[in-house]
Design a protein around this motif. Structure first.
Motif: not given
Length: 355
Positions: A162, A337-339
């Protein structure tokens, strides 16, 4: 003897946690005055120290290992002496705590306040000396058991990462403490499209609040004179590299009525591999000091791991942003990892928005 010391250290660990909580405001004031650390950074340091000590409380290490040891507080790593010093006491070792020149005294003195409660048969298990002072002769030959010196990291941004999350992670790891965090990221290798990442970075690099440490809305505080001079020299050298595109030029910032030195962040884009004649970033020829980030834009088919190896980045200094490589999630690498989670964002950074 060692079992008795370990039991005493276990019994007194809560005293250290209580004292750390009691002194939190005073410690924060010292960190702001001596190292220019802003409110959220000070809270992060205190919280990390408390978490480390609570882990020792929950799972004390077994007795054994070195019988004596010296723990040195690092100049840019405040309060990191607490856990290794107490961990050694929990193993039944006698400990002397000191510090590098320029290190804050708060962690060392906090331990010193508890020294009298850690005596066995009248003999002290914990002794201390002020940071910068030479070690006493009787402990000069003891093994060094901490604090491990932190090393800068390199971010590896996968094509699936992202881009907004990557930009915020880079802002926090590069611009914190005017770019002088010992674990700072000053280089990022980018796989896949880079344009959207650059737009997010530019918004953060321009919008980050650089201000007084006592202002709760500041993201980063003032720089030391030595760091400010090194940063401006680095910008001058980068300005002479034709292959480097300066997306955000950086430079000095001035605040009316404030004699302290503030630094505007810089952002540089480089092709990969670096053009012939361009030294490896971070070398004396092209230093990366202060709030400056060099983006290595990898071409199609260039693997992140191979690029990291090409400039000699060991796994423990790699910060992966995006899904971890298949089968390579360990080896000391850290992964994000992710948003973006707005509630966890420190003050002084623009809020997320589409770009």
């Amino acid at each position: 003897m060692r079992e008795r010391l370990a039991a005493l250290a276990r019994a007194r660990l809560r005293d250290l946690l209580d004292l750390l909580a009691l002194r939190a405001d005073a410690i924060g004031e010292v960190l702001a005055a001596e190292q220019g650390l802003v409110a959220w950074d000070r809270a992060a340091i205190l919280g990390h120290a408390q978490r480390q000590l609570r882990r020792l409380l929950e799972a004390p290490e077994p007795v054994g290992g070195e019988a004596v040891g010296v723990v040195l507080e690092r100049r840019r790593q405040p309060l990191e002496c607490l856990a290794p010093a107490w961990g050694a006491l929990l193993r039944g070792a006698r400990v002397h705590v000191g510090g590098e020149a320029g290190a804050t005294r708060v962690g060392v003195e906090l331990l010193g306040e508890l020294a009298e409660r850690l005596e066995i048969d009248g003999a002290p298990a914990l002794t201390w000396s002020a940071p910068g002072d030479p070690l006493p002769d009787e402990v000069a030959g003891w093994p060094r058991i901490g604090v491990a010196e932190a090393a800068p990291r390199v971010a590896l941004i996968s094509a699936e990462a992202d881009r907004e999350l990557a930009a915020y992670v880079l802002a926090r790891t590069c611009l914190r403490r005017a770019g002088d965090d010992p674990r700072a990221v000053h280089q990022a290798m980018v796989a896949g499209p880079c344009a959207r990442l650059e737009r997010h970075l530019l918004r953060l690099w321009v919008g980050a609040v650089i201000g007084p440490a006592e202002d709760p809305e500041s993201f980063a505080g003032p720089a030391s004179p030595e760091l400010a001079d090194a940063y401006l020299d680095a910008l001058d050298r980068w300005g002479r590299v034709a292959a480097a595109r300066r997306l955000c030029v950086g430079g000095p910032l001035e605040r009316a009525g404030d004699p302290r030195r503030y630094l505007a962040p810089a952002l540089v884009r480089l092709p990969w591999p670096p053009p012939e004649g361009v030294a490896r970033p971070g070398s004396p020829a092209l230093p990366l000091r202060g709030p400056i980030l060099a983006l290595h834009v990898l071409g199609e088919g260039v693997a992140l791991e191979r690029a990291a190896e090409a400039i000699g980045v060991p796994p423990q200094q790699q910060l992966w942003i995006g899904p971890p490589p298949v089968g390579r999630a360990g080896e000391g690498r850290r992964h994000v990892h992710g948003a973006v989670v707005v509630d966890l964002m420190p003050p002084g950074l623009p809020e997320p928005r589409p770009t």
